[in-house]
Each structure stands twice: as structure tokens, then as C-alpha cells.
Scaffold this motif. Structure first.
Motif, PDB file in Angstrom:
ATOM      1  N   UNK A 145       0.832  -1.210   0.000  1.00 46.49           N
ATOM      2  CA  UNK A 145       0.000   0.000   0.000  1.00 46.49           C
ATOM      3  C   UNK A 145       0.865   1.257   0.000  1.00 46.49           C
ATOM      4  N   UNK A 146       1.946   1.242   0.809  1.00 50.49           N
ATOM      5  CA  UNK A 146       2.774   2.437   0.972  1.00 50.49           C
ATOM      6  C   UNK A 146       3.767   2.644  -0.163  1.00 50.49           C
ATOM      7  N   UNK A 147       3.832   1.716  -1.113  1.00 50.96           N
ATOM      8  CA  UNK A 147       4.797   1.831  -2.198  1.00 50.96           C
ATOM      9  C   UNK A 147       4.406   2.922  -3.193  1.00 50.96           C
ATOM     10  N   UNK A 148       5.397   3.370  -3.901  1.00 50.09           N
ATOM     11  CA  UNK A 148       5.233   4.446  -4.880  1.00 50.09           C
ATOM     12  C   UNK A 148       4.240   4.073  -5.975  1.00 50.09           C
ATOM     13  N   UNK A 149       4.216   2.794  -6.372  1.00 46.06           N
ATOM     14  CA  UNK A 149       3.353   2.383  -7.489  1.00 46.06           C
ATOM     15  C   UNK A 149       1.898   2.236  -7.070  1.00 46.06           C
ATOM     16  N   UNK A 150       1.608   2.369  -5.767  1.00 44.02           N
ATOM     17  CA  UNK A 150       0.237   2.272  -5.303  1.00 44.02           C
ATOM     18  C   UNK A 150      -0.217   3.576  -4.666  1.00 44.02           C
ATOM     19  N   UNK A 151      -0.215   3.674  -3.342  1.00 48.53           N
ATOM     20  CA  UNK A 151      -0.834   4.845  -2.723  1.00 48.53           C
ATOM     21  C   UNK A 151       0.113   5.602  -1.802  1.00 48.53           C
ATOM     22  N   UNK A 152       1.399   5.342  -1.944  1.00 49.57           N
ATOM     23  CA  UNK A 152       2.375   6.022  -1.104  1.00 49.57           C
ATOM     24  C   UNK A 152       3.510   6.587  -1.919  1.00 49.57           C
ATOM     25  N   UNK A 177      13.299  -7.444  10.788  1.00 52.68           N
ATOM     26  CA  UNK A 177      14.542  -6.731  10.487  1.00 52.68           C
ATOM     27  C   UNK A 177      14.892  -6.787   9.003  1.00 52.68           C
ATOM     28  N   UNK A 178      14.252  -7.693   8.268  1.00 54.88           N
ATOM     29  CA  UNK A 178      14.500  -7.809   6.823  1.00 54.88           C
ATOM     30  C   UNK A 178      13.572  -6.933   5.994  1.00 54.88           C
ATOM     31  N   UNK A 179      12.650  -6.215   6.629  1.00 55.33           N
ATOM     32  CA  UNK A 179      11.679  -5.423   5.878  1.00 55.33           C
ATOM     33  C   UNK A 179      12.309  -4.409   4.914  1.00 55.33           C
ATOM     34  N   UNK A 180      13.394  -3.709   5.287  1.00 53.12           N
ATOM     35  CA  UNK A 180      13.973  -2.754   4.339  1.00 53.12           C
ATOM     36  C   UNK A 180      14.397  -3.387   3.012  1.00 53.12           C
ATOM     37  N   UNK A 181      14.795  -4.660   3.024  1.00 51.65           N
ATOM     38  CA  UNK A 181      15.179  -5.311   1.770  1.00 51.65           C
ATOM     39  C   UNK A 181      13.962  -5.460   0.858  1.00 51.65           C
ATOM     40  N   UNK A 182      12.809  -5.755   1.432  1.00 51.14           N
ATOM     41  CA  UNK A 182      11.579  -5.856   0.635  1.00 51.14           C
ATOM     42  C   UNK A 182      11.174  -4.484   0.092  1.00 51.14           C
ATOM     43  N   UNK A 183      11.411  -3.430   0.878  1.00 50.46           N
ATOM     44  CA  UNK A 183      11.101  -2.077   0.406  1.00 50.46           C
ATOM     45  C   UNK A 183      12.001  -1.693  -0.767  1.00 50.46           C
ATOM     46  N   UNK A 184      13.276  -2.053  -0.686  1.00 51.72           N
ATOM     47  CA  UNK A 184      14.198  -1.789  -1.796  1.00 51.72           C
ATOM     48  C   UNK A 184      13.732  -2.539  -3.041  1.00 51.72           C
ATOM     49  N   UNK A 185      13.349  -3.800  -2.865  1.00 58.02           N
ATOM     50  CA  UNK A 185      12.909  -4.610  -4.008  1.00 58.02           C
ATOM     51  C   UNK A 185      11.688  -3.993  -4.690  1.00 58.02           C
ATOM     52  N   UNK A 234      10.960  -1.044  -5.058  1.00 57.94           N
ATOM     53  CA  UNK A 234      11.259   0.216  -5.743  1.00 57.94           C
ATOM     54  C   UNK A 234      12.478   0.110  -6.659  1.00 57.94           C
ATOM     55  N   UNK A 235      12.774  -1.102  -7.109  1.00 61.83           N
ATOM     56  CA  UNK A 235      13.863  -1.266  -8.060  1.00 61.83           C
ATOM     57  C   UNK A 235      13.484  -0.647  -9.399  1.00 61.83           C
ATOM     58  N   UNK A 236      14.407   0.071 -10.029  1.00 59.66           N
ATOM     59  CA  UNK A 236      14.136   0.524 -11.402  1.00 59.66           C
ATOM     60  C   UNK A 236      14.029  -0.689 -12.312  1.00 59.66           C
ATOM     61  N   UNK A 237      13.279  -0.558 -13.393  1.00 62.06           N
ATOM     62  CA  UNK A 237      13.024  -1.709 -14.263  1.00 62.06           C
ATOM     63  C   UNK A 237      14.295  -2.220 -14.930  1.00 62.06           C
ATOM     64  N   UNK A 238      15.202  -1.335 -15.277  1.00 57.25           N
ATOM     65  CA  UNK A 238      16.451  -1.740 -15.912  1.00 57.25           C
ATOM     66  C   UNK A 238      17.597  -1.078 -15.180  1.00 57.25           C
ATOM     67  N   UNK A 239      18.614  -1.870 -14.823  1.00 60.77           N
ATOM     68  CA  UNK A 239      19.760  -1.343 -14.089  1.00 60.77           C
ATOM     69  C   UNK A 239      20.976  -1.315 -15.020  1.00 60.77           C
ATOM     70  N   UNK A 297      22.466   1.896   0.326  1.00 62.57           N
ATOM     71  CA  UNK A 297      21.088   1.532   0.654  1.00 62.57           C
ATOM     72  C   UNK A 297      20.871   0.031   0.513  1.00 62.57           C
ATOM     73  N   UNK A 298      21.328  -0.533  -0.603  1.00 64.01           N
ATOM     74  CA  UNK A 298      21.136  -1.958  -0.842  1.00 64.01           C
ATOM     75  C   UNK A 298      21.977  -2.780   0.128  1.00 64.01           C
ATOM     76  N   UNK A 299      23.229  -2.392   0.310  1.00 63.49           N
ATOM     77  CA  UNK A 299      24.121  -3.135   1.216  1.00 63.49           C
ATOM     78  C   UNK A 299      23.575  -3.157   2.641  1.00 63.49           C
ATOM     79  N   UNK A 300      23.074  -2.029   3.105  1.00 60.23           N
ATOM     80  CA  UNK A 300      22.518  -1.953   4.455  1.00 60.23           C
ATOM     81  C   UNK A 300      21.292  -2.850   4.578  1.00 60.23           C
ATOM     82  N   UNK A 301      20.445  -2.859   3.558  1.00 57.73           N
ATOM     83  CA  UNK A 301      19.248  -3.698   3.592  1.00 57.73           C
ATOM     84  C   UNK A 301      19.620  -5.178   3.562  1.00 57.73           C
TER      85      UNK A 301
END
Length: 372
Positions: free
Chosen positions: A226-233, A256-264, A266-271, A281-285
């Protein structure tokens, strides 16, 4: 013109994967299967691609046995008994509700019914008709409607809204049958996303879940959407939600693993920037998720979810030994993010597993050096 688009897509795909397929220092090279230089995942006891279980993230033999019995006999009673005997606030019960609802939804998709054919998932309709006060059946029905909305309709259409409104009513009924059960409210989180609840209304729903199961990992993952950029946050709101959950996580909790799911999410489609997966950010998650995995109970039903996502990020970060340490625990099941977002979860998982084996061996690893 179509050929041009295919060539452009292949070019982009190669730009994304080449940094993973070839390590500068160790020299990982893509070779043909069967080549003497090919790394063989079978040497590590890994399951063949065609034998991977795409239904669940990890083993739950009781659930598999009951699912097989229900689908074979079309008798719901074993499912009712299993849910009744599963702790109300547990992650396991939530996963089992999802599994039963998903099985009924897939059955209906495969056998929609007709003049001379009984529609798939008939056992769920019988369950609700014969045991209307069964809290487990009510929860499965609510989740079934949610899955039907996402599976058969497009968000924003009238059909989608009609099914979601029906799911919302089913959630309310399930909550009345089991006042202390968080699952009807967890199911409603997906309804809230689909129907675009205003943030104050969503937060009221979230408080009901926190009152009943404050450390429920499945609930937090559902709320994160819900809180993600592609939905309502937004990215900031999603990161804040995940980091707050991680900071408040009790000892041994996988929150404690939640930040990794948040990073996932909001990944850009192509890196095109190779250093993205080595960013702070990724290393910390990743480190937060690794810490969570190490501190969690070995039988935590959400542990496999975190390990699967770690495999994705660790391969992209070229951390081969750490990837292999996760693979030995989860191999055999692929019903989890990120694989379930693809058309062929087993094939996608197998690619990452092969890359991990190749990278591990290119850096001196072997089956003998891999701890189990």
C-alpha cells in the motif's frame, strides 16, 4: 518492426545480465551446458528445475497432504480441521489460508464450469454452504475473492471493484466469526490497496492488526504494498514503514529484513549502473536481512521468504558464498518473491542458482567447502 523491438529487448537484457555473468577478477564465463567447464548445481544436491515446487516458499507437508486430499476428493473437511488446529496469530495459518484460496482460484481458472461440468473449487463453495460459521472457511473465502479480483480483473474497472467490495464484506464476516484473529484484517490490506482506501482509513485497519499480531511478518509485507510508490504512497513512505518495523522488531523477528523488501519494491526496471547493488542503501538492507535470518528460529515459516529475496540480491551483488549459504536452505521450493512475479518461477530461480554456483566455483568454492 517487431524484429527490431525483439533485438532492442535482447540488447537491454544482455546489458543487465552481462555484469553478473562475467566477474572482472574471477572471470566467470557463460559456457554451454555439458561443457567440462560448466558448473553443475547437481553437484551440490540441488533439485532439478522440473522438480522444483512452485506452490510454496518452503516445506509444509501437512498442508501439501491436505491440499492433495481436498483436491482429489473435493471434500473440504480436512482443510477445515487443519486450519482449526493452526494457531490463530501464526504466520503458518496465514500461509495456509492463502494456499487454500489460491488452490480454489486456480481450479476455477482451469475448470470454469459449464452445462455438463462442475466448476473448479466447488469444495470451497460447499464448505461455506455447509459450515457458514467456520472461521477458517470464511477467511479462505475472503482471500479467494481477493485473488480472483487480481487474477481475473484489471484494477480500476467495474468488475474489479465489484469483486473487491464482495471481498471486503467477506473480510468483515470472517472478523465477526473470530474477533481475535488478525487474518481477516490482513486479507483486507489487499482490498485496501485495490480500492484505494484513504490513508487514515488504512491506518485504522493497520491498528487493528497491530492490536492482534504486532510482529506478523506477512501482515507487514501486505501493508508495505500500500505504501509503495506504485500504489498509494511513495518511496519515502515505504522505506519509513519498513525501517520503523525493523527498528521495533523483537529479538529473533524477521521484521529486520523489511527494508530489503522495500528496496525490491522500488527497483528501477532496468539497471545499467553496475554499482547499484553495491550501493549503501542496498548493502545496508542486505545486512539487515542477513542478521534477521541468523537470529530467526529455524522453523519460522517466513524464513524461506527472506532467504529467497536474499538470493536475488546476493547474486546481483556478486556475493557468491553468501548466496550459496541461502540456497542450501531453500532449494526445492520457489513459491516466493521474486520468482513468483515471472511467468516461469522455476526457470528464473534456476538461472540465479546457476550463476551462484558458477561464481562460487570461480572464486575457489566447491561442494566440499560449502557448509550445510
Amino acid at each position: 518492426m517487431e524484429i527490431l523491438w525483439v533485438l532492442m529487448a535482447l540488447a537491454l537484457f544482455s546489458m543487465v545480465l552481462l555484469p553478473v555473468l562475467r566477474r572482472r577478477r574471477a572471470g566467470i564465463q557463460q559456457v554451454a551446458p555439458g561443457s567440462p567447464d560448466a558448473a553443475d548445481p547437481a553437484n551440490y544436491g540441488f533439485v532439478r528445475q522440473e522438480e522444483l515446487d512452485v506452490r510454496m516458499p518452503g516445506p509444509d507437508q501437512d498442508l501439501l497432504d491436505v491440499l492433495d486430499l481436498v483436491q482429489r476428493t473435493q471434500d473440504y473437511r480436512a482443510a477445515s480441521q487443519l486450519l482449526a488446529g493452526t494457531e490463530q496469530e501464526s504466520e503458518t495459518r496465514w500461509q495456509r489460508v492463502q494456499a487454500f484460496a489460491g488452490a480454489a482460484s486456480l481450479e476455477l481458472q482451469q475448470r470454469p464450469g459449464g452445462v455438463s461440468e462442475t466448476p473448479g473449487g466447488q469444495w470451497l463453495r460447499v464448505w461455506r454452504a455447509e459450515a457458514p460459521k467456520d472461521a477458517g472457511g470464511a477467511a479462505v473465502q475472503a482471500e479467494f475473492l481477493v485473488q480472483q479480483a487480481w487474477r481475473t480483473s484489471t484494477p480500476g474497472t467495474d468488475d474489479f471493484r465489484i469483486i473487491m467490495e464482495e471481498a471486503k464484506a467477506a473480510c468483515a464476516q470472517a472478523a465477526l466469526l473470530a474477533p481475535g484473529d488478525p487474518i481477516p484484517y490482513i486479507i483486507e490490506l489487499s482490498v485496501a490497496r485495490g480500492l484505494a482506501y484513504p490513508q487514515p482509513e488504512f491506518e485504522q485497519l493497520w491498528l487493528k492488526i497491530l492490536d492482534r499480531a504486532p510482529a506478523h511478518m506477512g501482515a507487514h509485507l501486505a501493508a508495505l504494498h500500500y505504501w509503495c510508490e506504485k500504489w498509494h504512497g511513495s518511496r519515502e513512505l515505504a522505506y519509513n514503514f519498513a525501517e520503523t518495523a525493523a527498528a521495533r522488531a523483537p529479538r529473533g523477528s524477521l521484521l529486520a529484513a523489511m527494508p530489503l523488501f522495500a528496496v525490491f519494491e522500488h527497483l528501477p526496471e532496468v539497471h545499467l549502473v553496475r554499482s547499484f547493488y553495491q550501493s549503501e542503501v542496498v548493502t545496508k538492507a542486505i545486512h539487515g536481512a542477513l542478521f534477521a535470518v541468523q537470529a530467526a528460529r529455524p522453523d519460522d515459516p517466513m524464513l524461506a521468504h527472506v532467504r529467497h529475496l536474499l538470493v536475488f540480491f546476493l547474486v546481483r551483488s556478486e556475493r557468491w558464498a553468501e548466496t550459496m549459504a541461502q540456497l542450501v536452505h531453500i532449494d526445492g521450493h520457489v513459491g516466493a518473491l521474486p520468482w513468483t512475479l515471472t511467468a516461469d518461477p522455476a526457470a528464473d530461480y534456476t538461472v540465479y542458482r546457476a550463476l551462484a554456483v558458477a561464481g562460487y566455483e570461480a572464486n575457489g568454492g566447491s561442494p566440499a567447502t560449502l557448509p550445510h
